[in-house]
Structures are given as C-alpha cells and as structure tokens.
Design a protein around this motif. Sequence first.
Motif, short mmCIF file in Angstrom:
data_model
loop_
_atom_site.label_atom_id
_atom_site.label_comp_id
_atom_site.label_asym_id
_atom_site.label_seq_id
_atom_site.Cartn_x
_atom_site.Cartn_y
_atom_site.Cartn_z
N THR A 54 16.78 7.85 -5.24
CA THR A 54 17.13 8.21 -3.88
C THR A 54 18.60 7.89 -3.62
O THR A 54 19.14 6.91 -4.12
CB THR A 54 16.26 7.46 -2.87
OG1 THR A 54 16.32 6.05 -3.12
CG2 THR A 54 14.81 7.91 -2.98
N VAL A 55 19.24 8.74 -2.81
CA VAL A 55 20.64 8.55 -2.44
C VAL A 55 20.75 8.17 -0.97
O VAL A 55 21.53 7.31 -0.60
CB VAL A 55 21.46 9.82 -2.73
CG1 VAL A 55 22.92 9.64 -2.31
CG2 VAL A 55 21.38 10.20 -4.21
N GLY A 56 19.98 8.86 -0.12
CA GLY A 56 19.95 8.55 1.30
C GLY A 56 18.61 8.97 1.88
O GLY A 56 18.13 10.06 1.58
N ILE A 57 18.00 8.10 2.68
CA ILE A 57 16.68 8.38 3.25
C ILE A 57 16.77 8.29 4.76
O ILE A 57 17.07 7.23 5.31
CB ILE A 57 15.61 7.39 2.73
CG1 ILE A 57 15.50 7.47 1.20
CG2 ILE A 57 14.26 7.67 3.37
CD1 ILE A 57 14.52 6.48 0.61
N ASP B 43 0.82 -1.21 0.00
CA ASP B 43 0.00 0.00 0.00
C ASP B 43 0.85 1.26 0.00
O ASP B 43 0.60 2.20 -0.77
CB ASP B 43 -0.92 -0.01 1.22
CG ASP B 43 -1.82 1.20 1.29
OD1 ASP B 43 -2.74 1.31 0.45
OD2 ASP B 43 -1.60 2.07 2.16
N ASN B 44 1.89 1.31 0.84
CA ASN B 44 2.73 2.51 0.88
C ASN B 44 3.57 2.64 -0.38
O ASN B 44 3.89 3.75 -0.81
CB ASN B 44 3.62 2.53 2.12
CG ASN B 44 4.11 3.93 2.43
OD1 ASN B 44 3.43 4.93 2.16
ND2 ASN B 44 5.29 4.04 2.99
N GLU C 295 8.79 11.69 -0.61
CA GLU C 295 8.60 12.15 0.77
C GLU C 295 7.22 11.82 1.31
O GLU C 295 7.04 11.62 2.53
CB GLU C 295 8.84 13.66 0.83
CG GLU C 295 8.79 14.27 2.21
CD GLU C 295 9.92 13.80 3.10
OE1 GLU C 295 9.74 12.76 3.78
OE2 GLU C 295 10.97 14.46 3.14
N GLN C 296 6.23 11.71 0.43
CA GLN C 296 4.87 11.41 0.88
C GLN C 296 4.76 10.04 1.54
O GLN C 296 3.80 9.79 2.28
CB GLN C 296 3.89 11.50 -0.31
CG GLN C 296 3.97 12.75 -1.14
CD GLN C 296 3.86 14.03 -0.33
OE1 GLN C 296 2.90 14.23 0.41
NE2 GLN C 296 4.85 14.91 -0.46
N GLY C 297 5.72 9.16 1.28
CA GLY C 297 5.66 7.82 1.85
C GLY C 297 6.66 7.56 2.95
O GLY C 297 6.82 6.42 3.38
N ASN D 181 7.42 -0.44 5.95
CA ASN D 181 6.53 0.66 5.58
C ASN D 181 7.26 1.97 5.29
O ASN D 181 6.65 3.04 5.33
CB ASN D 181 5.46 0.89 6.67
CG ASN D 181 4.14 1.33 6.07
OD1 ASN D 181 3.78 0.92 4.97
ND2 ASN D 181 3.42 2.16 6.79
N ASN D 182 8.55 1.90 4.99
CA ASN D 182 9.30 3.08 4.56
C ASN D 182 10.06 2.75 3.28
O ASN D 182 10.63 1.66 3.15
CB ASN D 182 10.31 3.51 5.63
CG ASN D 182 9.76 4.57 6.55
OD1 ASN D 182 9.36 5.64 6.11
ND2 ASN D 182 9.73 4.28 7.84
#
Length: 430
Positions: free
Chosen positions: A298-301, A110-111, A282-284, A131-132
Amino acid sequence: MSDLKQMYRTILGDQFPEEMRITFGDQTLVYRKRTWKIRDETTGEVQERGVRYGENPDQEAALYELVNGNLVLGDCAYITPGNGLVSAISEADMLQAGKHPGKINLTDIDNSLNVLKFLMDRPAAVIVKHNNPCGVAYGDTIESAFTRAFRADRIAAFGGCVALNRPVDKATAEAIDELYVEVVAAPAYEDGAVEILARRKNLRIVQIRRIERLAEYWDRRFVDFKSLIDGGIIVQQSPVNRVRTREDLKPAECEYQGKTYRIRRLPDEREYADILFGWAVEQGVTSNSVLYVKDGATVGIGTGEQDRVGVAEIAVYKAYTKYADRLCHDRLGIPYKELELKVAKGERPREEKDEIDRQVQADRGGLPGSVMVSDAFFPFRDGVDVGIRQGISAVVHPGGSLRDWEAIEACNEADPPVAMVFTGQRAFKH
C-alpha cells in the motif's frame, strides 16, 4: 485524569452469560463465552477473566465462540462450529497476554485476518489501527513483508496490530521490536522469537493456529449483526470477494446516449497483480474508501469519507505525508514531525526539511505507477482525475455509475493512457 489512567489498567469484568443462544426460526446457534486465566497486574493473583473492556474502558464486553449449530438459510450454509480463529484463542495461544486484550485488540486481529485470507499465496503482513489497515505488503520473506508494510505508514503503525501469515522468525521479531505495537498475531513463532518480542512486557503475543488455512475462509459466510440504538438488530450475510483472478475482472466499458465507451488500454502483468492485491486489501477498509498500491504494497489508504473525490485526495495527502516521514527517517533518523518541530524551534537547519519537501513533491509521494482502488464506482470523473494527476497507471472499481463513461474518458485522455477494469462487485464496509 488519574482515574482514567487507572481505568485503562483495569480489567472491567462483565455481566454477560457464559452461554448465548441465537435462534433463527427452528435453527439455533450456541455460543460459549471465551475467558482466560491470567495473573492480575496489581496483585499477582491468578484470576479467570474475559475481554478486558469494550471500545472504551467503561464499557463491559464479552467474546463468544460458536460451539454448536449448523445454520442454513435458503441456499446459504453459514460457517460451522470448529472453525474458530480469534474466538478460539486459548491460554496456550496467548504466548504473552501483556495488557489483557480488549475488544479493539481482538477486532483488529480479526480484520487483519479478513485481509490476509486473500493473500496466502506469498508471505504477507497486515498492520491494522482502529480496525483499518494502515500498511499491507507482500514480501519475499515474512521479515521483508513486515518491513514493507511498516514503511508504508510508519506513523499510523504506532500502537497497531501486526498480523503475519507465516511463522515469526528471529529476524522478523527483531524488526517488530524496533517499534511500539499492541498486538502481534501469527501462525507460529520460531525458537527465540517470543523471547525477543517479550522484551516489551505489555505486548500481546498471540498464536492463531489456523492462519495457515486462512484461504479456506475466502468464501465462508457468517451472520453479520448490527445493533441499533433502539435495541433493534439488522442482520446481513457477510460479504464474499468474488475477484480471485484477472479473469474475474472486466475491461471498463459502458453505453451512454447510444454511444459505447471502451477503455483504450488494459492492465499489464504488474498492474493486474497490484489490482488483485489492492482489491483484497479493500475488503478490510471502511467505506467510502480509495487506496493506492504499488508493487504489492500500500502507498496511501483513504478511509471512511463521505465523498469519493475527497477520499481520493485524502489518500494522496497520506501518501505524501508517509513518504516524507520515510525519507526523513532514512536520512536523519527521526520522524518528519519531529524535524518540523526542531526546525520551528531553530534546533535544526531549515534546509533539511526543505530538501525532503522538494523530494516528496518531485516524487509525488511515490504515487506514479501505482494502481488506484475504489470500493464503489466513481459518480463523477473528478475522483479518477485526482489519481491521474498523481501519475497512477491503472484503476479498478466496481463500475455501474451512470457516468462510467466520464471515468473511462478520463483514463483514455491521460498521457500515457491509464488502464481501467471493473470488478462488477461493490466492497462497502461500515
């Protein structure tokens, strides 16, 4: 311990009813529990089962699909029946049930879709863990999108959920088959792709038939429930991402003590593209969060931290760590942590690790030229300074801090100057 292992293999079952009704004043939403006919892993008997278990194997859980009701509160009309995604997965869509799905598998899908719905213009892949997002990327093909998302974080992708916005071809299936993941979700699977993925018997291979229409879900609101330990419930509208194009972004500007502060440099075309991509990702991401993106990947989250400067630093650390792992795998064919262990045991020369470490420091983890994305404003300039020291070229955040002027000044003082734009909208997710 043996009992716990057995719990992981067991479908817990649940006592939740077949139908659930939620009434808002004189309006009622009707939900039907989703179950699937599956073959028991131990006995081989075909049984009807719902969700495997909840967040832990001793928690009962159930999945419900909205089947009736049209909720309108004030001027907001909420999503209507007939638009099911994860809640509408049928036996036919479960191309391989693998280990029967539990709550985490379903919420990870879902995410993933929650991010993908903003990225439908090009082939894109989202890999979610707990979930990320751990890796998100565009690609020229769906295979390249997956490969770029995987290479963004080879470590966290282990055991994750892969969601794709284009049909899976054989080349993509072969690429996915090289690693261990729990779930693959896509709109369709081309001839031969499922057979390749099915080499891993526990893999859940799922078809989400409306993925090609995900962009239609961009601004559809649903009712978001949060249950409290006392049995109470907080209800809120789901968020809507208002940033669709660069025209929705504002040059960073504010007033402080009678003086107007303006950003000296605006983003260029590449930076604007990464800003829009990063704000979609970013929304997730769980708040507080800061992420770095570059060239549509993405490089780093950094996720779920209590202070903004801390999460900016964690995202840098993760970028360096993932970059080292990627270099090590490319050069030596093993993960960086395995190299560390072998060096410590004297099984590989220390020079191999030292050379990788030097390259990571010289390249600053691949961060130079990246865009820094923050889900809320920077309360002090220290968070922005973290990114500037790593060579970022642009920043996007909501704005609205009393100290926005400090962040603007930090970007203007940078050499070369760093661009900054405001979204005018916060993106907290808890």
